[in-house]
Scaffold this active site. Structure first.
Site, PDB file in Angstrom:
ATOM      1  CG  ASP A  11      40.623  50.876  73.701  1.00  9.44           C
ATOM      2  OD1 ASP A  11      39.835  50.005  74.137  1.00  9.44           O
ATOM      3  OD2 ASP A  11      41.176  51.712  74.426  1.00  9.44           O
ATOM      4  CG  ASP A 106      39.259  46.741  75.361  1.00 13.71           C
ATOM      5  OD1 ASP A 106      40.412  46.687  75.832  1.00 13.71           O
ATOM      6  OD2 ASP A 106      38.550  47.746  75.390  1.00 13.71           O
ATOM      7  CD  GLU A 107      44.469  49.036  74.854  1.00 14.99           C
ATOM      8  OE1 GLU A 107      45.514  49.675  74.750  1.00 14.99           O
ATOM      9  OE2 GLU A 107      43.926  48.785  75.946  1.00 14.99           O
TER      10      GLU A 107
HETATM   11  P1  TTP Z   1      39.705  49.650  78.817  1.00 17.78           P
HETATM   12  O1  TTP Z   1      39.875  49.589  77.324  1.00 17.78           O
HETATM   13  O2  TTP Z   1      40.724  50.383  79.623  1.00 17.78           O
HETATM   14  O3  TTP Z   1      38.301  50.344  79.155  1.00 17.78           O
HETATM   15  P2  TTP Z   1      36.902  50.198  78.440  1.00 17.78           P
HETATM   16  O4  TTP Z   1      36.997  49.426  77.167  1.00 17.78           O
HETATM   17  O5  TTP Z   1      35.922  49.661  79.436  1.00 17.78           O
HETATM   18  O6  TTP Z   1      36.507  51.706  78.164  1.00 17.78           O
HETATM   19  P3  TTP Z   1      37.070  52.701  77.028  1.00 17.78           P
HETATM   20  O7  TTP Z   1      35.877  53.040  76.196  1.00 17.78           O
HETATM   21  O8  TTP Z   1      37.613  53.861  77.787  1.00 17.78           O
HETATM   22  O9  TTP Z   1      38.125  51.948  76.256  1.00 17.78           O
HETATM   23  O10 TTP Z   1      39.585  48.200  79.416  1.00 17.78           O
HETATM   24  C1  TTP Z   1      38.959  47.130  78.718  1.00 17.78           C
HETATM   25  C2  TTP Z   1      38.238  46.223  79.691  1.00 17.78           C
HETATM   26  O11 TTP Z   1      39.121  45.740  80.693  1.00 17.78           O
HETATM   27  C3  TTP Z   1      37.104  46.914  80.427  1.00 17.78           C
HETATM   28  O12 TTP Z   1      35.870  46.889  79.699  1.00 17.78           O
HETATM   29  C4  TTP Z   1      37.035  46.158  81.708  1.00 17.78           C
HETATM   30  C5  TTP Z   1      38.436  45.659  81.958  1.00 17.78           C
HETATM   31  N1  TTP Z   1      39.091  46.488  82.989  1.00 17.78           N
HETATM   32  C6  TTP Z   1      39.044  46.058  84.314  1.00 17.78           C
HETATM   33  O13 TTP Z   1      38.527  44.982  84.617  1.00 17.78           O
HETATM   34  N2  TTP Z   1      39.609  46.863  85.272  1.00 17.78           N
HETATM   35  C7  TTP Z   1      40.199  48.068  84.994  1.00 17.78           C
HETATM   36  O14 TTP Z   1      40.694  48.777  85.903  1.00 17.78           O
HETATM   37  C8  TTP Z   1      40.235  48.494  83.620  1.00 17.78           C
HETATM   38  C9  TTP Z   1      40.874  49.821  83.254  1.00 17.78           C
HETATM   39  C10 TTP Z   1      39.666  47.673  82.663  1.00 17.78           C
HETATM   40 MG    MG Z   2      38.479  49.818  75.744  1.00 14.62          MG
END
Ligand code: TTP
Ligand code: MG
Length: 357
Positions: A11, A106-107
Site C-alpha cells: 500500500d 495504490d494497493e
Molecule cells: P489510500 O491508500 O486509502 O490512502 P493514501 O495512500 O493516500 O494514504 P495511506 O498512506 O494511508 O495509504 O488511498 C489511495 C489513494 O486513493 C489516495 O492517495 C487518494 C485516493 N482516495 C480518494 O480519492 N478518496 C478517498 O476517500 C480515499 C480513502 C482515497
Molecule cells: Mg495508500
C-alpha cells in the site's frame, strides 16, 4: 489450504500526495492535499503526513480541512499521472509473481508462496519491492507479510508510512490475540458496537464467545468472526479477470428520430464512459473505440476504430457511419472502449476525454 502461504500486501503512502511531492520536492516540507476546490464543495482525496498532523483526512470537505490547517495547499488531482504510476508499480510487482490482485490504484495483494526470487524469502521480496518503488518510482510504499490476506493487510498498516511488518506463522496466535476487533475485515461501526455490548474489545475476548452464539448474533458473518479472531483467513489471492472492453449504452424511451438527435447524445455517453474508466485500475490501456446502434426495426450495427484514443470527434464520425447503415430512427446507442494490458505503456489517453480534458 496451505497453512504456510506467503502473502504480501502493498500500500503506497499518501499516494496522490506522494506523487505531487515527488514532482515538486519543495512541497515536502509543508502540509499539502490533493482534492477539490473548497469554494465548490470539494473534498480531500488524500493529504501528506504533515497535513495529517493537523487532523486533515481523506473524504473531509476541503473547506473543513482548511479550517483545521490554514496553511494547507490543496492541489487538483492529476488522475492520468496517478494511473501511470500505478501501472508501473503493478508491473514491478509482476516481476515477483503472476498472482497479483490489485485493490485500488495504490494497493495490491501478492501471493509469493511459489516465487523463487530472493531465495523464496517473502520478507526479502517485500524489502526489495519497497526499495525499487523508492528508486524507480520515487515514492514510498508500506508492506505487510503474513500467511494470509487479512494479516498481510493489517501488517502493511502497522509500520506505516514507509514501513514493513512481518507476521510469521508461529506468532499469528499471539499477534491476533491482542488485535482490537475493529481491525477485522467486515467489522464496521455497527458490528463493533454490538461486539462491545458483548464485552468484546480484542480478539482474545472474541475467542471466548461460543461459535453458536456468534452465528445467532451475526448470521454467517459469525462463522467468519470465529475464524478471523484466530488468525484464519483462507481467501485466495485472485488474479482479477482481465476486461477486454468497457462500455455504456442507453435504450431511449422515445426513439432518436435522426442523425443530429443521435449526435446530441454522444457527449453524455462519453462522459459516463469516462467515469467508468476512472474506476479501472492502472493496468489497462485503451486501444480503440466502438459505437453500437440499434434501429427502430431492432437491426443492430457496430462500428469500430482501432488504435486511437477516444474523442468526441471520433465518436461523431463512428455515429455517422453507423447511422448511414440504417437510415431510420434509433432506439439504442452505446459507446465502448477496447482494453489491453498497459504493459508499462501510456494510459494518458484515458484523460483525453476525462475531466481534465
Ligand atoms: P489510500 O491508500 O486509502 O490512502 P493514501 O495512500 O493516500 O494514504 P495511506 O498512506 O494511508 O495509504 O488511498 C489511495 C489513494 O486513493 C489516495 O492517495 C487518494 C485516493 N482516495 C480518494 O480519492 N478518496 C478517498 O476517500 C480515499 C480513502 C482515497
Ligand atoms: Mg495508500
Amino acid at each position: 489450504m496451505d497453512p504456510f502461504r506467503k502473502i504480501i500486501h502493498c500500500d503506497c503512502d499518501c499516494f496522490f500526495a506522494a506523487i505531487e511531492m515527488r514532482d515538486a520536492p519543495e512541497l515536502r516540507l509543508r502540509p499539502i492535499a490533493v482534492g477539490g476546490d473548497p469554494a465548490r464543495r470539494g473534498v480531500i482525496a488524500t493529504c501528506n503526513y504533515e497535513a495529517r498532523r493537523f487532523g486533515v483526512r481523506s473524504a473531509m470537505p476541503s473547506s473543513q480541512a482548511l479550517t483545521r490547517c490554514p496553511s494547507l495547499l490543496i492541489l487538483p488531482p492529476r488522475m492520468a499521472v496517478y494511473r501511470e504510476v500505478s501501472q508501473r508499480i503493478l508491473a514491478l510487482f509482476r516481476d515477483y509473481t503472476e498472482l497479483v490482485e490489485p485493490l485500488s490504484l495504490d494497493e495490491a495483494y501478492l501471493d509469493v508462496s511459489a516465487s523463487r526470487a530472493c531465495q523464496g524469502s517473502a520478507t526479502r521480496i517485500a524489502e526489495e519491492i519497497r526499495q525499487r518503488v523508492r528508486d524507480e518510482v520515487g515514492i514510498t510504499l508500506s508492506a505487510g507479510v503474513a500467511p494470509n490476506k487479512f494479516l498481510a493487510k493489517v501488517s502493511s498498516d502497522w509500520n506505516k508510512p514507509d514501513g514493513l511488518w512481518v507476521v510469521r506463522p508461529e506468532v499469528v496466535e499471539s499477534f491476533v490475540a491482542a488485535l482490537p476487533v475493529e481491525r477485522l475485515p467486515g467489522v464496521g461501526p455497527a458490528t463493533l458496537s454490538r461486539l462491545q455490548a458483548l464485552g468484546v474489545a480484542r480478539c482474545e475476548q472474541l475467542r471466548q464467545v461460543d461459535q453458536v452464539q456468534l452465528v445467532q448474533a451475526f448470521g454467517r458473518f459469525g462463522n467468519r468472526l470465529h475464524q478471523l479472531c484466530r488468525g484464519v483467513d483462507d481467501r485466495p489471492v485472485r488474479v482479477t479477470r482481465r476486461r477486454k472492453s468497457l462500455g455504456v449504452e442507453h435504450t431511449y424511451a422515445e426513439d432518436l428520430s435522426d442523425l443530429p438527435a443521435c449526435l446530441a447524445r454522444l457527449p453524455g455517453l462519453l462522459e459516463e464512459l469516462a467515469r467508468r474508466l476512472e474506476k479501472l485500475d492502472g493496468s489497462y490501456r485503451v486501444s480503440g473505440l466502438l459505437l453500437k446502434m440499434k434501429f427502430s426495426n431492432f437491426v443492430q450495427t457496430t462500428v469500430e476504430q482501432a488504435g486511437t484514443a477516444p474523442s468526441l470527434a471520433l465518436s461523431e464520425a463512428l455515429c455517422r457511419d453507423a447511422y448511414a447503415r440504417g437510415g431510420r430512427p434509433v432506439r439504442l446507442l452505446g459507446l465502448a472502449v477496447r482494453l489491453q494490458d498497459s504493459g508499462g505503456g501510456n494510459l494518458a489517453q484515458l484523460s483525453l476525454f476525462g475531466p481534465e480534458a
